[in-house]
Design a protein around this motif. Structure first.
Motif: not given
Length: 130
Positions: A103-120, A122-129
């Protein structure tokens, strides 16, 4: 013209799309910036996030000029036609479940990522690397 952005207005990153000559624009803000505000049924983007998205939209507008795109292509060999916009800002509040976040991000006209999203991610990809 590149000077139309002014001397202080430069995107943080122009990222080339995978196997493409097209770019996307990425703006970084501090991890301490607030991402959403409001409580209950009316969460919304913070002023910091709204300002950053307005900044990204200004950059995208610059690329709508065919002359600017041509100059950019000649200089960098990349195409800036209708770049996608991504804002990396702040941390995801612990109280922001998926419904509140959406709801907060609806209509933002941009993808909004937090640093937590990026860290998560990276953690998910690390499982495969290894």
């Amino acid at each position: 013209r590149s000077s139309d952005l002014g001397p202080t207005l430069r995107p943080d990153f122009a990222v080339r799309r995978h196997q493409s000559a097209f770019i996307d624009l990425v703006e970084l803000k501090r991890p301490t910036c607030k991402v959403i505000t409001g409580t209950g049924d009316r969460p919304r983007l913070s002023n910091e996030a709204l300002d950053a998205i307005a900044q990204l939209k200004h950059y995208r507008e610059w690329f709508r000029s065919s002359e600017n795109r041509r100059d950019f292509r000649e200089r960098y060999g990349l195409d800036g036609y209708e770049p996608r916009l991504t804002l990396v800002i702040g941390r995801r509040p612990p109280t922001a479940n998926d419904e509140v976040w959406t709801r907060a991000l609806s209509g933002a006209e941009a993808t909004v990522l937090t640093y937590d999203d990026i860290l998560e991610t990276a953690r998910q990809r690390r499982k495969w690397v290894p």
